[in-house]
Design a protein around this motif. Structure first.
Motif, PDB file in Angstrom:
ATOM      1  N   UNK A 183     -17.497  -4.528  10.938  1.00 22.73           N
ATOM      2  CA  UNK A 183     -18.157  -5.114   9.762  1.00 22.73           C
ATOM      3  C   UNK A 183     -17.985  -4.176   8.564  1.00 22.73           C
ATOM      4  N   UNK A 184     -18.289  -2.913   8.770  1.00 22.52           N
ATOM      5  CA  UNK A 184     -18.157  -1.930   7.675  1.00 22.52           C
ATOM      6  C   UNK A 184     -16.708  -1.751   7.245  1.00 22.52           C
ATOM      7  N   UNK A 185     -15.803  -1.705   8.215  1.00 21.78           N
ATOM      8  CA  UNK A 185     -14.381  -1.553   7.884  1.00 21.78           C
ATOM      9  C   UNK A 185     -13.869  -2.759   7.098  1.00 21.78           C
ATOM     10  N   UNK A 186     -14.325  -3.949   7.472  1.00 21.03           N
ATOM     11  CA  UNK A 186     -13.908  -5.162   6.758  1.00 21.03           C
ATOM     12  C   UNK A 186     -14.364  -5.123   5.312  1.00 21.03           C
ATOM     13  N   UNK A 187     -15.621  -4.707   5.090  1.00 22.08           N
ATOM     14  CA  UNK A 187     -16.117  -4.626   3.711  1.00 22.08           C
ATOM     15  C   UNK A 187     -15.399  -3.539   2.929  1.00 22.08           C
ATOM     16  N   UNK A 188     -15.024  -2.447   3.612  1.00 20.38           N
ATOM     17  CA  UNK A 188     -14.249  -1.409   2.935  1.00 20.38           C
ATOM     18  C   UNK A 188     -12.903  -1.967   2.484  1.00 20.38           C
ATOM     19  N   UNK A 189     -12.272  -2.789   3.325  1.00 20.23           N
ATOM     20  CA  UNK A 189     -10.997  -3.400   2.951  1.00 20.23           C
ATOM     21  C   UNK A 189     -11.169  -4.420   1.829  1.00 20.23           C
ATOM     22  N   UNK A 190     -12.270  -5.138   1.830  1.00 23.20           N
ATOM     23  CA  UNK A 190     -12.546  -6.087   0.742  1.00 23.20           C
ATOM     24  C   UNK A 190     -12.584  -5.348  -0.597  1.00 23.20           C
ATOM     25  N   UNK A 191     -13.083  -4.134  -0.599  1.00 22.42           N
ATOM     26  CA  UNK A 191     -13.139  -3.331  -1.830  1.00 22.42           C
ATOM     27  C   UNK A 191     -11.819  -2.603  -2.093  1.00 22.42           C
ATOM     28  N   UNK A 192     -11.182  -2.081  -1.032  1.00 22.01           N
ATOM     29  CA  UNK A 192      -9.989  -1.257  -1.183  1.00 22.01           C
ATOM     30  C   UNK A 192      -8.758  -2.068  -1.579  1.00 22.01           C
ATOM     31  N   UNK A 244      -8.231  -4.905  -3.430  1.00 25.54           N
ATOM     32  CA  UNK A 244      -8.058  -5.168  -4.873  1.00 25.54           C
ATOM     33  C   UNK A 244      -7.845  -3.891  -5.690  1.00 25.54           C
ATOM     34  N   UNK A 245      -8.548  -2.820  -5.334  1.00 27.47           N
ATOM     35  CA  UNK A 245      -8.364  -1.558  -6.061  1.00 27.47           C
ATOM     36  C   UNK A 245      -6.932  -1.051  -5.895  1.00 27.47           C
ATOM     37  N   UNK A 246      -6.408  -1.140  -4.696  1.00 28.89           N
ATOM     38  CA  UNK A 246      -5.024  -0.729  -4.440  1.00 28.89           C
ATOM     39  C   UNK A 246      -4.045  -1.612  -5.207  1.00 28.89           C
ATOM     40  N   UNK A 247      -4.317  -2.895  -5.251  1.00 25.77           N
ATOM     41  CA  UNK A 247      -3.478  -3.840  -5.987  1.00 25.77           C
ATOM     42  C   UNK A 247      -3.411  -3.467  -7.463  1.00 25.77           C
ATOM     43  N   UNK A 248      -4.571  -3.219  -8.060  1.00 26.14           N
ATOM     44  CA  UNK A 248      -4.626  -2.854  -9.483  1.00 26.14           C
ATOM     45  C   UNK A 248      -3.877  -1.547  -9.724  1.00 26.14           C
ATOM     46  N   UNK A 249      -4.077  -0.569  -8.860  1.00 27.34           N
ATOM     47  CA  UNK A 249      -3.414   0.723  -9.013  1.00 27.34           C
ATOM     48  C   UNK A 249      -1.899   0.578  -8.884  1.00 27.34           C
ATOM     49  N   UNK A 250      -1.441  -0.202  -7.905  1.00 27.19           N
ATOM     50  CA  UNK A 250       0.001  -0.409  -7.728  1.00 27.19           C
ATOM     51  C   UNK A 250       0.628  -1.059  -8.955  1.00 27.19           C
ATOM     52  N   UNK A 251      -0.052  -2.060  -9.521  1.00 29.42           N
ATOM     53  CA  UNK A 251       0.497  -2.707 -10.706  1.00 29.42           C
ATOM     54  C   UNK A 251       0.385  -1.809 -11.932  1.00 29.42           C
ATOM     55  N   UNK A 252      -0.625  -0.988 -12.002  1.00 29.82           N
ATOM     56  CA  UNK A 252      -0.709  -0.014 -13.095  1.00 29.82           C
ATOM     57  C   UNK A 252       0.515   0.903 -13.054  1.00 29.82           C
ATOM     58  N   UNK A 253       0.848   1.398 -11.856  1.00 29.14           N
ATOM     59  CA  UNK A 253       2.031   2.248 -11.714  1.00 29.14           C
ATOM     60  C   UNK A 253       3.309   1.488 -12.054  1.00 29.14           C
ATOM     61  N   UNK A 254       3.392   0.233 -11.610  1.00 33.00           N
ATOM     62  CA  UNK A 254       4.591  -0.559 -11.882  1.00 33.00           C
ATOM     63  C   UNK A 254       4.776  -0.772 -13.385  1.00 33.00           C
ATOM     64  N   UNK A 255       3.700  -1.055 -14.084  1.00 38.95           N
ATOM     65  CA  UNK A 255       3.805  -1.312 -15.521  1.00 38.95           C
ATOM     66  C   UNK A 255       4.020  -0.017 -16.294  1.00 38.95           C
ATOM     67  N   UNK A 256       3.289   1.026 -15.927  1.00 40.90           N
ATOM     68  CA  UNK A 256       3.386   2.267 -16.690  1.00 40.90           C
ATOM     69  C   UNK A 256       4.687   3.008 -16.427  1.00 40.90           C
ATOM     70  N   UNK A 276      -5.596 -11.987  -2.880  1.00 39.88           N
ATOM     71  CA  UNK A 276      -6.920 -12.611  -2.931  1.00 39.88           C
ATOM     72  C   UNK A 276      -7.215 -13.384  -1.652  1.00 39.88           C
ATOM     73  N   UNK A 277      -6.202 -14.032  -1.094  1.00 43.60           N
ATOM     74  CA  UNK A 277      -6.393 -14.740   0.180  1.00 43.60           C
ATOM     75  C   UNK A 277      -6.700 -13.747   1.303  1.00 43.60           C
TER      76      UNK A 277
END
Length: 174
Positions: A11-20, A22-34, A69-70
Motif C-alpha cells: 500500500x505504501x509503495x503504491x502511494x510512493x509510486x503514485x507520487x514518484x 509524475x515527478x519523474x516524468x516532469x523531471x525527465x521532460x525538463x531535462x529533455x527540453x533544457x 497518467x494511466x
C-alpha cells in the motif's frame, strides 16, 4: 510475514509510486527540453533537425503523459486493493473491483505506450526535410510482460467474481 503486513507495505509503495512517477516524468521532460536530449522519448536527437518548436515539445509532453497518467491510475487502484487486503477484506466486492480497475489501467497504460511511439516520432520529425521524416514503431518485451500481467489479473478478477457469485448463491440456500 503476514498478509496484512505485506499488504500495508505494498500500500505504501503504491502511494510512493503514485507520487514518484509524475515527478519523474516532469523531471525527465525538463531535462529533455533544457538539454534537448530526446533519449527519454526513445528518439535520437540526431533524427530531429534544428530546434523543435514549442508545439512539438507540447505534443511530446502531452502524448507521453497519457500512458504515465494511466499507470498512476493503476497504482492508485493497487493501493486501494492493498488497503482492503491489509484490513482482511480479501474477497470483498471493493477488493475485486479495485483489482479489476488496476488490471484495466495497467493494460491501458501498456497499450498507450505502444501507440504513442509512432505518433511521437511523426510529431517530432515533422519539420525535417522530405525524406528525413521518421515513423517509429516499437514493441518491447516490457510491453508484452505488462500486458500479460494485466491479462492474468483480469482472469483472477473473473475467478474472484465467479467465486463471490457462487458464495452468495450458496448463502441463499442456507
Amino acid at each position: 510475514m503476514t498478509i496484512s503486513t505485506l499488504s500495508t507495505g505494498l500500500y505504501r509503495a503504491s502511494w510512493a509510486l503514485v507520487c514518484f512517477i509524475p515527478a519523474s516524468f516532469v523531471f525527465d521532460w525538463y531535462l529533455a527540453i533544457s538539454q534537448q536530449d530526446l533519449n527519454e522519448v526513445q528518439l535520437s536527437y540526431e533524427v530531429v533537425y534544428g530546434n523543435l518548436e514549442l508545439w512539438q515539445w507540447s505534443a511530446g509532453v502531452g502524448l507521453t503523459a497519457l500512458p504515465m497518467l494511466a499507470l498512476v491510475a493503476a497504482f492508485k487502484y493497487l493501493s486501494h486493493l492493498m488497503n482492503e487486503f491489509s484490513q482482511g477484506h480479501y474477497f470483498s466486492l471493493p477488493a475485486i473491483n479495485y483489482l479489476h480497475r488496476f488490471s484495466t489501467w495497467l493494460l491501458v497504460s501498456t497499450a498507450l505506450g505502444i501507440v504513442i511511439v509512432p505518433l511521437l516520432s511523426v510529431a517530432l520529425t515533422l519539420n525535417n526535410p522530405v525524406g528525413e521524416r521518421w515513423i517509429m514503431v516499437s514493441l518491447e518485451s516490457d510491453d508484452l510482460y505488462a500486458a500479460l500481467i494485466a491479462l492474468v489479473f483480469f482472469v483472477v478478477t473473473r475467478i474472484l467474481q465467479e467465486g463471490r457469485r457462487l458464495d452468495m448463491e450458496n448463502a441463499e440456500f442456507i
